[in-house]
Design a protein around this motif. Sequence first.
Motif, short mmCIF file in Angstrom:
data_model
loop_
_atom_site.label_atom_id
_atom_site.label_comp_id
_atom_site.label_asym_id
_atom_site.label_seq_id
_atom_site.Cartn_x
_atom_site.Cartn_y
_atom_site.Cartn_z
N ASP A 46 100.67 30.87 9.16
CA ASP A 46 102.03 30.83 8.60
C ASP A 46 102.39 29.37 8.34
O ASP A 46 101.69 28.47 8.81
N ASN A 76 99.67 27.27 4.15
CA ASN A 76 100.31 28.01 3.07
C ASN A 76 99.19 28.71 2.29
O ASN A 76 98.30 28.03 1.77
N TYR A 185 110.88 42.01 -7.04
CA TYR A 185 110.19 42.18 -5.74
C TYR A 185 109.47 43.53 -5.70
O TYR A 185 108.28 43.62 -5.42
#
Length: 389
Positions: A46, A76, A185
Amino acid sequence: MASRMDLDGNPIKPLTICMIGAGGFIGSHLCEKLMNETPHRVLGLDVYSDKIKHLLQSPDGSVLPWGDRIQFHKLNIKQDSRLEGLIKMSDLVINLAAICTPADYNTRPLDTIYSNFIDALPVVKYCSENGKRLIHFSTCEVYGKTIGSFLPKDHPLRQDPSFYVLKEDVSPCIFGSIEKQRWSYACAKQLIERLIYAEGAENGLEFTIVRPFNWIGPRMDFIPGIDGPSEGVPRVLACFSNALLRRQQLKLVDGGQSQRTFIYIKDAIEAVLLMIENPARANGHIFNVGNPNNEVTVRQLAEMMAMVYSKVSGEAPLDVPTIDVSSKEFYGEGYDDSDKRIPDMTIINKQLGWDPKTSLWDLLESTLTYQHRTYAEAIKKTMSKPTSS
Ligand code: NAD
Ligand code: UDP
């Protein structure tokens, strides 16, 4: 630890799990569960680790009970050559990484689409090429609007479950027009689901797709101005918690008429653990994970949270606890909404024997107790600071 058995009575072998997005809300609860109750190892990836720092290091420097079964890699996935190597070292990959707050869908549609589709592509590819099993987190939002929402308001068929219950293998995905960028999304998540499904069909990828229905609980999102940006707009639990902590009215978008079913994060994590440990029952499936018994309108949620917060904080609720705002004012141009989200539980129940347990009142009580303990003092301090003129 005594040997764990799967649902078919076979011993479960310890796994190495590459968890992408391990530092988020769901990731933090899943890591906790895996450390506390299983022998599995986690390679957590993360950009942030604040929500799992208690699992990585004890406050006094002593060795944690799970020893070194959890490792954190700050990276990332957009641009990091370590990703493939970490996937190769694992038995199972769980991908949670995403931009997944509605305030971003219509205001940062490019980031939303890249995050939910483009950035997930290498993960799928590396799993497929290296023969690794993938559990991918999608969303209930892929269903979009219900069929019933297109009927006139008082039409009797609106009461017929076949017009609103959302079934993995039957319901269509109904999104608004392209200008309604809210659906960027859902559309990106739908396409990555289709790609994973196709990798399964054409190249034999072993996959499970999870569609969470409003999982809520401690550590969800952030409280603006405390552990996130002052102007940030998190998901509804954190928006309403923030208002309650500051003794402000809870904002109801477009009258708060949309309906949601909320599930306690700890119930939902039980379902994910069953998927992890029962690959033969979970592979090739898409699972709704929600609590159909906990349905409320957003207005009812606000009223309930005001009552529960008053109980846990000992402060009387405001005389008028809510205020109406338009979606344009709150989220900006291009917002739209899912009208109703009731998950059908047939498939998950049949494959994994799982059912949610916690009532909405109980889950709000434990969550708002956590919010009060974690944030009330910090909020008081920031609110007592003189504002510069
Ligand atoms: P979250 O935002 O708390 O967690 C996502 C994590 O992914 C964050 O810690 C973030 O830093 C990380 N991440 C994002 N992009 C990354 C990148 N490029 N590289 C590395 N890390 C990155 O969200 P969550 O609620 O834990 O959701 C997890 C998943 O479940 C998401 O895919 C989301 O779409 C899905 N989901 C959740 C819910 C819910 O009810 N919480 C509902 C529907 C879908
Ligand atoms: N909402 C609201 N007030 C807020 C935040 C959200 O009325 O302060 C509404 C939002 O419009 C939606 C619902 O609450 O109808 C749930 O929003 P959330 O951000 O949790 O995500 P969603 O369930 O839409 O994915």
